[in-house]
Design a protein around this motif. Structure first.
Motif, PDB file in Angstrom:
ATOM      1  N   SER A  58       0.847  -1.204   0.000  1.00  0.00           N
ATOM      2  CA  SER A  58       0.000   0.000   0.000  1.00  0.00           C
ATOM      3  C   SER A  58       0.877   1.247   0.000  1.00  0.00           C
ATOM      4  CB  SER A  58      -0.914   0.022   1.234  1.00  0.00           C
ATOM      5  OG  SER A  58      -0.251   0.584   2.336  1.00  0.00           O
ATOM      6  N   LEU A 103      -6.297  -3.180  -3.182  1.00  0.00           N
ATOM      7  CA  LEU A 103      -5.341  -2.166  -3.647  1.00  0.00           C
ATOM      8  C   LEU A 103      -4.508  -2.669  -4.815  1.00  0.00           C
ATOM      9  CD1 LEU A 103      -4.080  -0.921  -0.149  1.00  0.00           C
ATOM     10  CD2 LEU A 103      -5.539   0.364  -1.732  1.00  0.00           C
ATOM     11  N   ASN A 140      -9.632   2.496  -5.183  1.00  0.00           N
ATOM     12  CA  ASN A 140      -9.156   2.655  -3.796  1.00  0.00           C
ATOM     13  C   ASN A 140      -7.698   3.097  -3.783  1.00  0.00           C
ATOM     14  OD1 ASN A 140     -11.515   1.716  -2.612  1.00  0.00           O
ATOM     15  ND2 ASN A 140     -10.763  -0.369  -2.289  1.00  0.00           N
ATOM     16  N   SER A 141      -6.913   2.367  -4.575  1.00  0.00           N
ATOM     17  CA  SER A 141      -5.468   2.546  -4.549  1.00  0.00           C
ATOM     18  C   SER A 141      -5.075   3.920  -5.104  1.00  0.00           C
ATOM     19  CB  SER A 141      -4.820   1.429  -5.375  1.00  0.00           C
ATOM     20  OG  SER A 141      -3.455   1.331  -5.129  1.00  0.00           O
ATOM     21  N   SER A 181      -6.888   6.553  -5.161  1.00  0.00           N
ATOM     22  CA  SER A 181      -7.312   7.551  -4.160  1.00  0.00           C
ATOM     23  C   SER A 181      -6.317   7.604  -3.010  1.00  0.00           C
ATOM     24  CB  SER A 181      -8.699   7.191  -3.615  1.00  0.00           C
ATOM     25  OG  SER A 181      -9.630   7.107  -4.664  1.00  0.00           O
ATOM     26  N   GLN A 182      -5.935   6.424  -2.521  1.00  0.00           N
ATOM     27  CA  GLN A 182      -4.997   6.378  -1.394  1.00  0.00           C
ATOM     28  C   GLN A 182      -3.672   7.067  -1.751  1.00  0.00           C
ATOM     29  OE1 GLN A 182      -2.855   2.712  -0.567  1.00  0.00           O
ATOM     30  NE2 GLN A 182      -3.557   2.757   1.556  1.00  0.00           N
ATOM     31  N   TRP A 183      -3.166   6.787  -2.947  1.00  0.00           N
ATOM     32  CA  TRP A 183      -1.859   7.333  -3.353  1.00  0.00           C
ATOM     33  C   TRP A 183      -1.934   8.829  -3.625  1.00  0.00           C
ATOM     34  CZ3 TRP A 183       3.114   5.069  -4.228  1.00  0.00           C
ATOM     35  CH2 TRP A 183       3.216   3.751  -3.770  1.00  0.00           C
ATOM     36  N   ASN A 235      -4.046  10.974  -2.369  1.00  0.00           N
ATOM     37  CA  ASN A 235      -4.226  11.642  -1.075  1.00  0.00           C
ATOM     38  C   ASN A 235      -2.920  11.657  -0.280  1.00  0.00           C
ATOM     39  OD1 ASN A 235      -6.908  12.519  -1.214  1.00  0.00           O
ATOM     40  ND2 ASN A 235      -7.668  10.471  -0.752  1.00  0.00           N
ATOM     41  N   PHE A 291      -9.859   5.172   2.132  1.00  0.00           N
ATOM     42  CA  PHE A 291      -9.004   5.476   0.981  1.00  0.00           C
ATOM     43  C   PHE A 291      -9.299   6.854   0.383  1.00  0.00           C
ATOM     44  CE2 PHE A 291      -9.640   0.769   0.896  1.00  0.00           C
ATOM     45  CZ  PHE A 291      -8.382   0.448   1.383  1.00  0.00           C
TER      46      PHE A 291
END
Ligand code: CP
Length: 316
Positions: free
Chosen positions: A6, A146, A187-188, A190-192, A194, A215
């Motif tokens: 992640s 992810l 999800n991934s 968005s997570q990255w 952010n 995420f």
């Protein structure tokens, strides 16, 4: 870096991006870093880009690389603890993973979600079992929730494409599809984005397609695609199935497909998609074949993303 599953495993994202860009300009600069080391790539699900780009990355670093298609060539694996294995699964991950840990120095694993059991999927049951029992570094080649190598490649692509001295506006938009797909890429990404923190980030989707807040937290979320697209510098197009009422398709309105008409709302946005893409369902031909599409560059950058990550692991 011990494992890469992640954005949390890449606390200095910009230096990882820079390392990837350095490999892009000089692929063999660390050609002996992995000499004598072996990487296993386990695929429980299909792949083209991830499989080939990670192999090339490992080879560029001097590693041997063996691909194993668990779903087709291997015994079907059991992941539930205390399972009574009287069904179709033949070998427990508790038995298989330690053996793989003896054969390889690094293990890459692709496992899609069931889209049936939200708790197991969102606890990353499969990849966590490999981390627990293999004893070697694990690299996600896309997991239940992810797709970090894809997201790193996406950030690399945005960084090398956007040259202005301001924050880019990035829009992640849901698109229609014929099948219920995982939420992993959305999800991934968005997570990255952010975690990267260097863009104004908007997510747009129809009602019922909210993603997990874990995420998306930090992004603006709107159900109005036209509003979201205004002045976008990058538009990332992706389908996902529902998260709350898990793994379903509700609205599949073709009006959500990305077209040249919608491109006019943007700041002549670059168009992104992780591929494979359903042409004229998710994205129109005119967009994919047009000058604004950077999907091939995204896929090309998968090599440099994987090479940067593997080099981090090899250096530890
Ligand atoms: N984007 C991506 O992961 O492609 P593959 O499924 O072909 O690996």
């Amino acid at each position: 870096m011990k494992n890469f599953i992640s954005a949390a495993d890449a606390p200095d994202m910009n230096s990882l991006v820079q390392r990837a860009l350095d490999y892009k300009s000089e692929p063999l600069r660390d050609k002996n870093l992995g000499t004598g080391k072996r990487m296993g790539l386990l695929f429980l699900n299909p792949s083209m880009r991830t499989r080939l780009s990670t192999q090339i990355a490992a080879q560029n670093l001097g590693m041997d690389c063996i691909v194993f298609n668990v779903g087709q060539d291997g015994w079907s694996l059991e992941f539930e603890d205390e399972a009574i294995m009287s069904g179709s699964t033949v070998e427990h991950v508790r038995d298989a993973a330690p053996i793989l840990g003896k054969y390889f120095d690094i293990l890459g694993i692709r496992t899609f979600p069931s889209l049936q059991n939200k708790v197991d999927d969102y606890n990353e049951l499969y990849i966590q079992q490999f981390i627990k029992y293999s004893g070697i570094p694990i690299v996600s080649l896309e997991s239940a929730t992810l797709h970090p190598l894809q997201s790193l490649s996406d950030i690399i692509t945005i960084r090398e494409t956007f040259k202005e001295k301001r924050r880019p506006k990035i829009v992640l938009t849901w698109a229609p599809h014929v099948k219920a797909l995982p939420q992993c890429v959305a999800n991934s990404f968005s997570q990255w984005v952010n975690a990267w923190g260097e863009a104004d980030f908007v997510i747009t989707h129809p009602e019922d397609y909210e993603l997990d807040h874990a995420f998306t937290n930090g992004a603006s979320v709107t159900l109005d695609q036209s509003e979201a697209l205004k002045w976008a510098d990058f538009v990332y197009i992706k389908n996902w199935s529902t998260y709350n009422d898990y793994g379903r398709i509700y609205c599949n309105d073709p009006k959500w497909m990305m077209t040249n008409e919608k491109l006019l709302l943007t700041n002549s946005a670059k168009i992104m998609h992780c591929l494979p893409v359903r042409r004229n369902v998710e994205v129109s031909d005119e967009i994919l074949d047009g000058a604004n599409s950077i999907v091939t560059r995204q896929a090309e950058n998968r090599v440099w993303a994987a090479q940067a990550v593997l080099s981090e692991i090899l250096r530890k």
